[in-house]
Scaffold this motif. Structure first.
Motif, short mmCIF file in Angstrom:
data_model
loop_
_atom_site.label_atom_id
_atom_site.label_comp_id
_atom_site.label_asym_id
_atom_site.label_seq_id
_atom_site.Cartn_x
_atom_site.Cartn_y
_atom_site.Cartn_z
N UNK A 259 0.87 -1.18 0.00
CA UNK A 259 0.00 0.00 0.00
C UNK A 259 0.90 1.23 0.00
N UNK A 260 0.76 2.09 -1.01
CA UNK A 260 1.66 3.25 -1.09
C UNK A 260 0.97 4.41 -1.80
N UNK A 261 1.52 5.60 -1.61
CA UNK A 261 0.95 6.81 -2.21
C UNK A 261 1.80 7.27 -3.38
N UNK A 262 1.15 7.71 -4.45
CA UNK A 262 1.85 8.35 -5.57
C UNK A 262 1.11 9.64 -5.91
N UNK A 263 1.73 10.46 -6.76
CA UNK A 263 1.14 11.75 -7.19
C UNK A 263 0.71 12.57 -5.97
N UNK A 264 1.62 12.65 -5.00
CA UNK A 264 1.31 13.34 -3.74
C UNK A 264 1.43 14.84 -3.93
N UNK A 265 0.38 15.55 -3.55
CA UNK A 265 0.38 17.02 -3.60
C UNK A 265 0.15 17.52 -2.17
N UNK A 266 1.18 18.15 -1.60
CA UNK A 266 1.07 18.65 -0.23
C UNK A 266 0.59 20.09 -0.25
N UNK A 267 -0.57 20.34 0.33
CA UNK A 267 -1.13 21.68 0.41
C UNK A 267 -0.93 22.22 1.82
N UNK A 268 -1.31 23.47 2.04
CA UNK A 268 -1.03 24.11 3.34
C UNK A 268 -1.68 23.36 4.50
N UNK A 269 -2.94 22.95 4.32
CA UNK A 269 -3.65 22.30 5.43
C UNK A 269 -4.21 20.93 5.05
N UNK A 270 -3.77 20.39 3.94
CA UNK A 270 -4.30 19.10 3.49
C UNK A 270 -3.31 18.45 2.52
N UNK A 271 -3.70 17.31 1.98
CA UNK A 271 -2.86 16.63 1.00
C UNK A 271 -3.76 15.88 0.03
N UNK A 272 -3.29 15.75 -1.21
CA UNK A 272 -4.02 14.98 -2.21
C UNK A 272 -3.07 13.93 -2.77
N UNK A 273 -3.53 12.70 -2.91
CA UNK A 273 -2.65 11.67 -3.45
C UNK A 273 -3.46 10.50 -4.02
N UNK A 274 -2.76 9.68 -4.81
CA UNK A 274 -3.34 8.43 -5.30
C UNK A 274 -2.93 7.33 -4.35
N UNK A 275 -3.91 6.60 -3.86
CA UNK A 275 -3.68 5.49 -2.93
C UNK A 275 -3.62 4.21 -3.75
N UNK A 276 -2.47 3.55 -3.72
CA UNK A 276 -2.26 2.31 -4.49
C UNK A 276 -2.32 1.12 -3.55
N UNK A 277 -3.18 0.14 -3.85
CA UNK A 277 -3.36 -1.02 -2.99
C UNK A 277 -3.53 -2.28 -3.83
N UNK A 278 -3.43 -3.46 -3.20
CA UNK A 278 -3.71 -4.70 -3.93
C UNK A 278 -5.16 -4.76 -4.44
N UNK A 279 -6.06 -3.94 -3.87
CA UNK A 279 -7.47 -3.91 -4.30
C UNK A 279 -7.72 -2.90 -5.42
N UNK A 280 -6.67 -2.19 -5.85
CA UNK A 280 -6.84 -1.15 -6.86
C UNK A 280 -6.38 0.20 -6.33
N UNK A 281 -6.75 1.27 -7.04
CA UNK A 281 -6.30 2.61 -6.62
C UNK A 281 -7.50 3.48 -6.28
N UNK A 282 -7.23 4.52 -5.48
CA UNK A 282 -8.26 5.49 -5.13
C UNK A 282 -7.64 6.87 -4.99
N UNK A 283 -8.44 7.91 -5.23
CA UNK A 283 -7.97 9.28 -5.07
C UNK A 283 -8.39 9.78 -3.68
N UNK A 284 -7.43 10.28 -2.93
CA UNK A 284 -7.73 10.69 -1.55
C UNK A 284 -7.45 12.19 -1.38
N UNK A 285 -8.46 12.91 -0.88
CA UNK A 285 -8.27 14.28 -0.40
C UNK A 285 -8.19 14.20 1.12
N UNK A 286 -6.98 14.25 1.64
CA UNK A 286 -6.76 14.02 3.06
C UNK A 286 -6.80 15.35 3.83
#
Length: 469
Positions: A259-286
């Motif tokens: 399980x790992x993150x790619x295309x990580x964008x670090x913002x001032x108070x949040x982060x956006x990244x692609x979550x890569x897993x054995x079940x597939x990928x998802x886009x996360x606005x953290x």
């Protein structure tokens, strides 16, 4: 559906027989309670009719001294390591501290429907726990470790709060000495267990990171036969951790892991990244800032996947997660941003907090207290911290406060950025400097981050500065 983690249903009552069976104790003079026990507690101030008061003994206190008082308050049952002269039913056990563990383990065993996650680490475990709580409590009632109830007393106290409706439990396990996590993980009997990282917190107790790794790795000893071990792929102790794992099923997180993150964008108070897993990928606005919280999110994902949670539910849970109090909380105060990260500190989290502050607007001021529990390495660790913090691009001022502030300043002065850091021994000495910084930089926007070990109470200084603005 979001289910609250705090339940309104009553705790399951204990019978006199269950208390005796769980603790292997005996009722003094055969005098046992005739009514059910609604709860077991260790704080004499809250003991009332229907409770059983468990008398703990420490180096500087002995709660057996309060038994007469709890009896006067209507509490009819005490769990003791020796009988006392009081008109109260007394369950005599070999050791009340261990009896608390036995009671927690008994309650855990009664809840066979429960799926348990146990996690530990030097930094990030509380945030990862909150992320997991957000994922799981949307699906079913979930028990989540509160505050710092993560030691040999806190863990069984949390288990005593288990109710029949709980489907999941997220248990944070801390270590202040070898053997403690082996003890608490045996109590919680996890289906999924793992380490988030091996840092430098509690260096003093363990004599080095090797000792910390050995202590944390105890978490793998009691995973259910069909369970899963979670491993930090990026950690420099990953090989040693791997050797400690006995489970056939393993899941790793971080670069090079399952399980790992790619295309990580670090913002001032949040982060956006692609979550890569054995079940597939998802886009996360953290809704958390900093690369370290992206890492915490991948850890939370690995733990949840190991319980069979769908990736869509994991993404939703991460996006709705909230930070614990004093953990990178963003507070807007007029034109000033205050970041409250005062809950605790270790060298790793201190550097991560500096990187988060560097992403903010305006003049950036980091205000730090001492880091505790570093033992003989304290001065050296603070020296290295000063050296590293002033080198973070984007930090304008660092204000170090406490016994080790001079060591932090020496580290800063070993670089070309030494003038960025000011050292003070007390908060009272620092406050005039902070007020003058604000006055000097009027009318610019400013961002402050406050952080230190719990005993430094940096939140007090933050509140003082807010009042003076």
């Amino acid at each position: 559906m979001h289910t609250s983690t705090t339940s309104t249903s009553p705790l399951e009552a204990w019978t006199a027989e269950q208390l005796q069976q769980a603790t292997q104790g005996h009722w003094h003079n055969q005098k046992k309670p005739q009514t059910a026990v609604k709860r077991i507690l260790t704080d004499s101030r809250h003991a009332e009719p229907g409770d059983a008061f468990l008398a703990l003994q420490g180096e500087r206190f002995d709660a057996h001294d309060f038994i007469e008082q709890v009896s006067k308050n209507g509490c009819e049952i005490a769990i003791v390591s020796h009988p006392v002269d009081a008109d109260i039913c007394q369950l005599v056990v070999a050791d009340t501290r261990l009896a608390l563990g036995h009671l927690g383990a008994y309650r855990r065993a009664q809840n066979s429907q429960l799926k348990v996650i146990a996690l530990t680490g030097s930094s990030g475990k509380t945030t990862t726990k909150e992320m997991l709580g957000s994922i799981l409590s949307r699906l079913a009632p979930t028990l989540i470790t509160r505050g710092n109830l993560n030691n040999d007393l806190g863990v069984p106290m949390m288990l005593l709060e288990l109710r029949a409706e709980h489907q999941y439990a997220v248990m944070e396990l801390g270590a202040s000495h070898q053997g403690e996590i082996d003890y608490t993980s045996q109590l919680v009997q996890p289906h999924v267990a793992g380490i988030i990282n091996i840092g430098t917190a509690h260096l003093g107790e363990f004599g080095g990171r090797d000792g910390i790794c050995t202590a944390k790795s105890e978490i793998y000893a009691h995973i259910a036969a069909s369970g899963t071990a979670i491993i930090p792929a990026e950690d420099d102790f990953v090989d040693v951790i791997g050797q400690a794992v006995k489970s056939e099923q393993r899941l790793s997180f971080g670069t090079g892991g399952d399980v790992f993150a790619t295309e990580v964008e670090l913002l001032a108070q949040s982060a956006h990244f692609t979550l890569n897993t054995p079940q597939g990928t998802g886009q996360v606005n953290l809704p958390f800032a900093g690369a370290h919280n992206v890492s915490n999110a991948t850890a939370a994902c690995a733990f949840a996947l190991a319980l069979g949670i769908d990736l869509d539910d994991i993404v939703q849970g991460l996006q709705h997660a909230q930070g614990a109090q004093g953990r990178l909380n963003f507070i807007q105060h007029d034109k000033y941003l205050f970041i409250d990260d005062t809950y605790n500190a270790n060298p790793t989290s201190m550097r991560a907090a500096g990187e988060v502050l560097a992403q903010q607007d305006g003049v950036r001021v980091m205000v730090i207290g001492d880091i505790g529990e570093l033992g003989a390495t304290a001065a050296q660790q603070h020296y290295m911290l000063g050296r590293d913090l002033v080198s973070i691009k984007g930090l304008n001022f660092i204000v170090a406060i406490g016994e080790f502030a001079p060591a932090t300043q020496e580290g800063a002065r070993s670089t070309q950025y030494g003038k960025k850091l000011q050292a003070f021994l007390t908060q009272e000495q620092a406050i005039p400097f902070l007020i003058s910084l604000v006055e000097t930089h009027q009318p610019q926007t400013m961002s402050f981050l406050f952080k230190g070990s719990r005993y430094t109470h940096m939140e007090t200084l933050m509140a003082d500065l807010m009042e003076n603005l």
